[in-house]
Design a protein around this motif. Structure first.
Motif, PDB file in Angstrom:
ATOM      1  N   ASN A 484       0.821  -1.204   0.000  1.00 12.51           N
ATOM      2  CA  ASN A 484       0.000   0.000   0.000  1.00 12.51           C
ATOM      3  C   ASN A 484       0.861   1.263   0.000  1.00 12.51           C
ATOM      4  N   VAL A 485       1.953   1.241   0.767  1.00 16.95           N
ATOM      5  CA  VAL A 485       2.853   2.394   0.787  1.00 16.95           C
ATOM      6  C   VAL A 485       3.447   2.611  -0.599  1.00 16.95           C
ATOM      7  N   HIS A 486       3.898   1.542  -1.237  1.00 20.09           N
ATOM      8  CA  HIS A 486       4.482   1.654  -2.575  1.00 20.09           C
ATOM      9  C   HIS A 486       3.454   2.237  -3.545  1.00 20.09           C
ATOM     10  N   MET A 487       2.211   1.752  -3.468  1.00 23.07           N
ATOM     11  CA  MET A 487       1.151   2.270  -4.332  1.00 23.07           C
ATOM     12  C   MET A 487       0.941   3.762  -4.078  1.00 23.07           C
ATOM     13  N   ASN A 488       0.924   4.159  -2.802  1.00 26.99           N
ATOM     14  CA  ASN A 488       0.719   5.567  -2.479  1.00 26.99           C
ATOM     15  C   ASN A 488       1.881   6.425  -2.974  1.00 26.99           C
ATOM     16  N   MET A 489       3.090   5.916  -2.875  1.00 22.22           N
ATOM     17  CA  MET A 489       4.234   6.681  -3.370  1.00 22.22           C
ATOM     18  C   MET A 489       4.114   6.923  -4.870  1.00 22.22           C
TER      19      MET A 489
END
Length: 514
Positions: A484-489
């Protein structure tokens, strides 16, 4: 206190056009609802760029917030003889017949009603509703001209404002202190291609900006937590917004409330210094340039963002999987810092966390060159459930046609019960049952088959694994958070600039620094 004479003059000019075209009061109200000769979008661009908390009619150029627009509509309605009434509501939301209140986000709102055909008529273009008003049980019941019950307007409080009250409040909004109050209530602005909410946090002495997008659309059974919130906290330093010390925050929320505090229940909440976000995005850019991408990452466009960045050497959790020009040790240290912010102790036992993390882990195990997304079910199984839902849609269409025919016959006087039959049709229009949720994604079958297959795969998973019946390991939950963090970045490549509201910082500085 009175409206500025320049605004009154402009209102008279617009009212004259209404009277020339529409001798009937109701038709003039329709023109008001359509904002004819007052082509303004909803927004706070004009006011905030000018460093004030609201606009009068003669100042409006591009947009207006609800309080400003209510005054503009009131003034035009007054000059065209519609006997308007100003209202201000707190924690207000509209519920359509057949709609769940859980889908409604409350917010403060200002609007007007007018008098036409001997009735009080709501004219509210911001909420796209016009109809006859009756006040009952602490609510407004709003009906279309044909008498069909359409909306129940609920609120925690409702205040009628006189002209003097309104102008006095507007003058307060336009003051430095009042401008802070306006910003504290939350306002939407268009910032570099995104509609962003801005909100002043008086207690923390800073600004919040946030962008909300829907991330799940489950068909078989609605799940809570369907909104991804990306927020940026910008502190104040000597009366200016201090981006150098800003903090990024993102989480999945149950509702998309007007303000951050109205996002009922959320999880997967991560907060980190914006410097980490900028470093992460820079690493994505380094990898893109290493693989000979010449155009800026701000211009990338793809339906599968993970595949896009896998080609640049990152797996779905943001780890480097092949040489891409990014310093490995620097990126590993950055990921360790970010992963240290994950609220594992707080959220590991939440059913919704286990549900998504376990499903993601199962998908990872099924990935292959033939099944790069890790679909859990066969094409035969997905085709079968598609056919099942199409059958439900056919039945739903036929039921709606029958109900509409009954309504038509009743209105024509062939049978009794026109009001009840109209309510049934309205209920069928607004409900969200399985077949209606399926219809929301059916066009993806041709336009975006990849997304469609993922939706259908999720339906099968939901049937087999209801919420609360699957559990994930700590490692699987960490992997889910990392993804999820990677997607948000990736989303923040384009979104971060919008959250930093460059076009509004000067005006906000005038308000907050005064």
């Amino acid at each position: 206190m009175e409206f500025p004479p320049e605004s009154v003059q402009k209102a008279k000019e617009i009212a004259d056009q209404y009277r020339l075209r529409s001798p009937k009061a109701y038709n003039r109200a329709l023109r008001l609802f359509d904002k004819q000769f007052l082509h303004l979008n909803y927004g706070f661009t004009d006011a905030i760029k000018a460093g004030r908390g609201g606009s009068f009619l003669h100042e409006a150029k591009l947009d207006a917030d609800c309080f400003s627009l209510a005054g503009m509509l009131y003034l035009i309605a007054r000059e065209t003889g519609l006997q308007p009434q100003l209202y201000s509501a707190s924690a207000m939301y509209d519920v359509k017949l057949g709609e769940s209140e859980l889908e409604c986000a409350p917010g403060d709102h200002s609007f007007i009603t007018v008098r036409a055909e001997g009735k009080e008529i709501l004219v509210d273009p911001d909420y796209d509703i016009m109809g006859v008003v009756t006040h009952q049980n602490g609510c407004m019941m709003i009906k279309k001209k044909d008498g069909r019950a359409e909306v129940t307007r609920k609120y925690s409080s409702l205040e009628q404002l006189t002209e003097s009250d309104y102008v006095k409040q507007m003058m307060h909004h336009r003051s430095a202190e009042g401008g802070k109050d306006v910003l504290a209530s939350g306002q939407k602005v268009k910032s570099r291609g995104h509609l962003v909410m801005i909100e002043y946090d008086a207690e923390r002495k800073g600004m919040w900006t946030n962008y909300v997008r829907r991330v799940h659309n489950y068909i078989h059974e609605p799940l809570p937590f369907n909104y991804m919130v990306n927020a940026l906290e910008i502190p104040l330093a000597e009366g200016r917004l201090d981006l150098d010390n800003s903090m990024n925050r993102f989480y999945i929320a149950e509702t998309d409330g007007w303000k951050l505090e109205q996002h009922g229940g959320h999880f997967n909440e991560v907060t980190m210094p914006s410097a980490w976000v900028r470093q992460y995005i820079e690493h994505l850019g380094v990898a893109a340039r290493y693989h000979n991408r010449r155009s800026s990452l701000h211009h990338f466009s793809t339906k599968d963002v993970f595949t896009f960045f896998r080609n640049f050497g990152f797996d779905d959790c943001g780890r480097i999987i092949k040489e891409n020009g990014v310093d490995q040790q620097t990126h590993i240290a950055l990921l360790e810092n970010i992963h240290g912010t994950f609220p594992l102790d707080k959220e590991r036992d939440l059913p919704i966390v286990n549900y998504f993390a376990a499903k993601r882990a199962m998908q990872e195990l099924t990935k292959s060159s033939e099944n790069p997304e890790g679909l859990l079910y066969t094409q035969t199984e997905r085709d079968a459930i598609t056919e099942e839902y199409l059958g439900m849609v056919r039945q739903n269409f036929m039921a709606f046609i029958d109900a509409h025919m009954d309504e038509t016959m009743a209105k024509a006087g062939f049978v009794q019960g026109a009001k009840a039959k109209s309510r049934k049709v309205e209920h069928m229009i607004n409900r969200k049952d399985v077949e209606d949720r399926f219809m929301d994604i059916i066009n993806y079958h041709k336009t975006d088959p990849h997304t469609y297959e993922l939706h259908i795969d999720n339906v099968l998973f939901q049937r087999e694994h209801p919420l609360g019946t699957v559990f994930a390991t700590d490692e699987e939950i960490m992997s889910y958070y990392a993804r999820n963090v990677h997607m948000n970045m990736i989303h923040l490549i384009k979104l971060q600039r919008s959250l930093e509201i460059p076009d509004y910082r000067k005006g906000i500085g005038r308000i907050l620094g005064a």
